[in-house]
Scaffold this active site. Structure first.
Site, PDB file in Angstrom:
ATOM      1  N   HIS A  57       0.845  -1.206   0.000  1.00  0.00           N
ATOM      2  CA  HIS A  57       0.000   0.000   0.000  1.00  0.00           C
ATOM      3  C   HIS A  57       0.874   1.247   0.000  1.00  0.00           C
ATOM      4  O   HIS A  57       1.491   1.587   1.000  1.00  0.00           O
ATOM      5  CB  HIS A  57      -0.906   0.003   1.238  1.00  0.00           C
ATOM      6  N   HIS A  59       1.314   5.352  -2.199  1.00  0.00           N
ATOM      7  CA  HIS A  59       0.734   6.331  -3.132  1.00  0.00           C
ATOM      8  C   HIS A  59       1.858   6.920  -3.971  1.00  0.00           C
ATOM      9  O   HIS A  59       2.502   7.888  -3.578  1.00  0.00           O
ATOM     10  CB  HIS A  59       0.006   7.436  -2.357  1.00  0.00           C
ATOM     11  N   GLN A 152     -10.087   9.380  -4.550  1.00  0.00           N
ATOM     12  CA  GLN A 152      -9.551   9.911  -3.289  1.00  0.00           C
ATOM     13  C   GLN A 152     -10.462  10.948  -2.627  1.00  0.00           C
ATOM     14  O   GLN A 152     -10.481  11.077  -1.421  1.00  0.00           O
ATOM     15  CB  GLN A 152      -8.154  10.507  -3.565  1.00  0.00           C
ATOM     16  N   HIS A 210      -9.326   1.851   0.820  1.00  0.00           N
ATOM     17  CA  HIS A 210      -9.093   2.538   2.084  1.00  0.00           C
ATOM     18  C   HIS A 210     -10.395   2.381   2.863  1.00  0.00           C
ATOM     19  O   HIS A 210     -11.460   2.768   2.358  1.00  0.00           O
ATOM     20  CB  HIS A 210      -8.827   4.013   1.852  1.00  0.00           C
ATOM     21  N   GLU A 213     -10.566   4.463   7.831  1.00  0.00           N
ATOM     22  CA  GLU A 213      -9.318   5.084   8.291  1.00  0.00           C
ATOM     23  C   GLU A 213      -9.686   6.260   9.207  1.00  0.00           C
ATOM     24  O   GLU A 213      -9.613   7.431   8.819  1.00  0.00           O
ATOM     25  CB  GLU A 213      -8.456   5.567   7.114  1.00  0.00           C
ATOM     26  N   ASP A 309       2.648   3.222   2.748  1.00  0.00           N
ATOM     27  CA  ASP A 309       1.609   4.239   2.541  1.00  0.00           C
ATOM     28  C   ASP A 309       2.196   5.552   2.002  1.00  0.00           C
ATOM     29  O   ASP A 309       1.847   5.975   0.912  1.00  0.00           O
ATOM     30  CB  ASP A 309       0.808   4.480   3.825  1.00  0.00           C
ATOM     31  N   TRP A 315       1.451  13.863   3.891  1.00  0.00           N
ATOM     32  CA  TRP A 315       0.989  13.227   5.129  1.00  0.00           C
ATOM     33  C   TRP A 315       2.127  12.757   6.029  1.00  0.00           C
ATOM     34  O   TRP A 315       1.914  12.463   7.194  1.00  0.00           O
ATOM     35  CB  TRP A 315       0.081  12.032   4.789  1.00  0.00           C
TER      36      TRP A 315
HETATM   37 ZN    ZN Z   1      -3.306   5.128   1.553  1.00  0.00          ZN
END
Ligand code: ZN
Length: 429
Positions: A57, A59, A152, A210, A213, A309, A315
């Protein structure tokens, strides 16, 4: 005459002193004392040799964009989402491609040779989809990239998301994604899961959403995902990513939920580096850890894999795409310091991840792809403890990356000696 022979390896199943014979792009034998000649021999005596790491996982469209257009001052998920919104209109296909390619190079050096990346499809231009499809093709001799069509900004709350998602699948994206907890209501979230699983079932593709979360103990989308998986007969082809709300759920409810996930053959993907930093942000003290119930899911027979991730993005400002760092964090957060628990964390970045991604030909056995790594560690526990160097990374029978042995030289009184922090170092006087 073999193309490559690895000598004296330790394997994750506990066997030691094993030779691995490679012909072309495949492993042909795994046994002690292979006598055949080889064009090249690598001495792995006492070292762990395992199949490559897998990042389940990540991005790739946002990776390595740290500081563009600004830094995340609060470090929260919501400011990260806002920042991604500011960055999106500035993105070019070339910039996405270049950053994602750099991450692939880091992955290869770290021995991570398969990556499942989500790609945002809410930008009507589908720039990121085109960039990452081109990258998937260019990288295919070196590492496998699976792409997930990820709405997203929400599947139901974004006007053209259905059309964009179908276009992305048409272009060759492999997996259907989703983000039910980001829809405006619980009902919309459930409706998005049902619609997306149906799209995947109709097209015969995998699912990875996802899911939940958040720290909301009442977020229930994994239940819907598991039920829809069974309804469409997609057992073994669906994953729920994050599942952080499970950390906060009522224990009685979880005792019903985990068997449902197992029976549906839904895999769980935890992202420990990100979960421990982004969850629990509304708490004072005690602060929740936020990672899903990895230990309990594994004990119940659910396939659990880990993802990185984020790497240096809106993030998460840290990381170097090291799946051993991910496994290390997971076992700390999950309090999994038992011997078999540590080994399970190693499996979550290797064999469990291969199962989750439905990869074929993965493993150290005759007939498997000749994809493997030689670690500066004698077993999986030492590999995680030291985030051990990947001395050799081999892809389809060829050396793809090499890192020198890591050791420090001490000028100690009159003598000079080295330390490398391994257990065998303890035996040196
Ligand atoms: Zn993610």
């Amino acid at each position: 005459m073999l193309d490559l022979l690895i000598r004296g390896a330790n394997l994750t199943d506990g066997r030691t002193g094993i030779d691995i014979a490679i012909q072309g792009s495949r492993i042909t034998a795994v046994e002690p004392d292979i006598t055949a000649q080889a064009a090249r021999t690598i001495d792995a005596t006492g070292r762990l040799v395992c199949p490559p790491f897998i990042d389940s996982h990540v991005h790739l469209d946002s990776t390595l964009s740290l500081g563009t257009p600004r830094l995340n001052e609060s470090g929260t998920l919501l400011e990260g989402i806002a920042l991604w919104g500011e960055l999106k209109p500035l993105l070019t296909q070339e910039a996405i491609y270049d950053r994602a390619k750099k991450l692939c190079l880091w992955s290869m050096a770290r021995g991570t040779l398969a990556i499942r990346s989500h790609v945002d499809i809410c930008d009507d231009r589908l720039l990121a989809v085109d960039a990452l499809l081109a990258l998937r093709k260019e990288m295919s001799p070196y590492l496998d990239i699976q792409l997930v069509a990820f709405p997203q900004d929400g599947f139901i709350r974004t006007p053209k998301s259905r059309e964009n998602l179908l276009r992305a699948l048409e272009k060759g994206v492999d997996v259907v994604g989703g983000i039910p907890h980001f829809e405006r209501t619980m009902a919309d979230g459930a409706a998005s899961v049902a619609a997306l699983v149906k799209i995947a079932a109709d097209r015969g593709v995998l699912v990875d959403m996802h899911c939940d979360e958040s720290d909301d103990p009442l977020s229930r989308h994994i239940e819907t995902l598991a039920a829809e998986t069974v309804r469409h007969g997609l057992e073994g082809r669906v994953a729920g990513s994050h599942l952080t709300s499970m950390h906060s759920m009522d224990n009685y409810y979880v005792s019903k939920l985990i068997p449902l996930i197992r029976e549906a053959g839904v895999a769980a993907i935890a992202n420990p580096l990100i979960n421990i930093t982004l969850q629990g942000r509304h708490d004072t003290y005690p602060k929740r850890r936020g990672m899903t119930r990895v230990k309990e899911l594994m004990a119940a027979g659910v396939t659990v894999a880990f993802g990185h991730d984020c790497v240096m993005d809106p993030w998460y400002p840290l990381g170097s795409h090291d799946m051993l760092e991910v496994a290390n964090m997971a076992l700390h957060v999950g309090q999994m310091t038992g011997v078999s628990e540590i080994k399970s964390c190693f499996e979550a970045v290797t064999s469990n991840a291969a199962k989750t991604l439905n990869l074929a030909g993965y493993g150290i056995a005759p007939g498997c792809h000749a994809d493997l790594i030689v670690l500066q560690a004698e077993d999986a526990i030492e590999a995680i403890r030291l985030q051990a160097e990947r001395l050799f990374v081999i892809r389809r029978g060829k050396v793809l990356a090499q890192t020198p042995v890591r050791e420090a030289t001490l000028h100690f009184g009159e003598t000079k000696r080295t330390v490398d922090f391994t257990r065998s170092d303890l035996l040196n006087s």
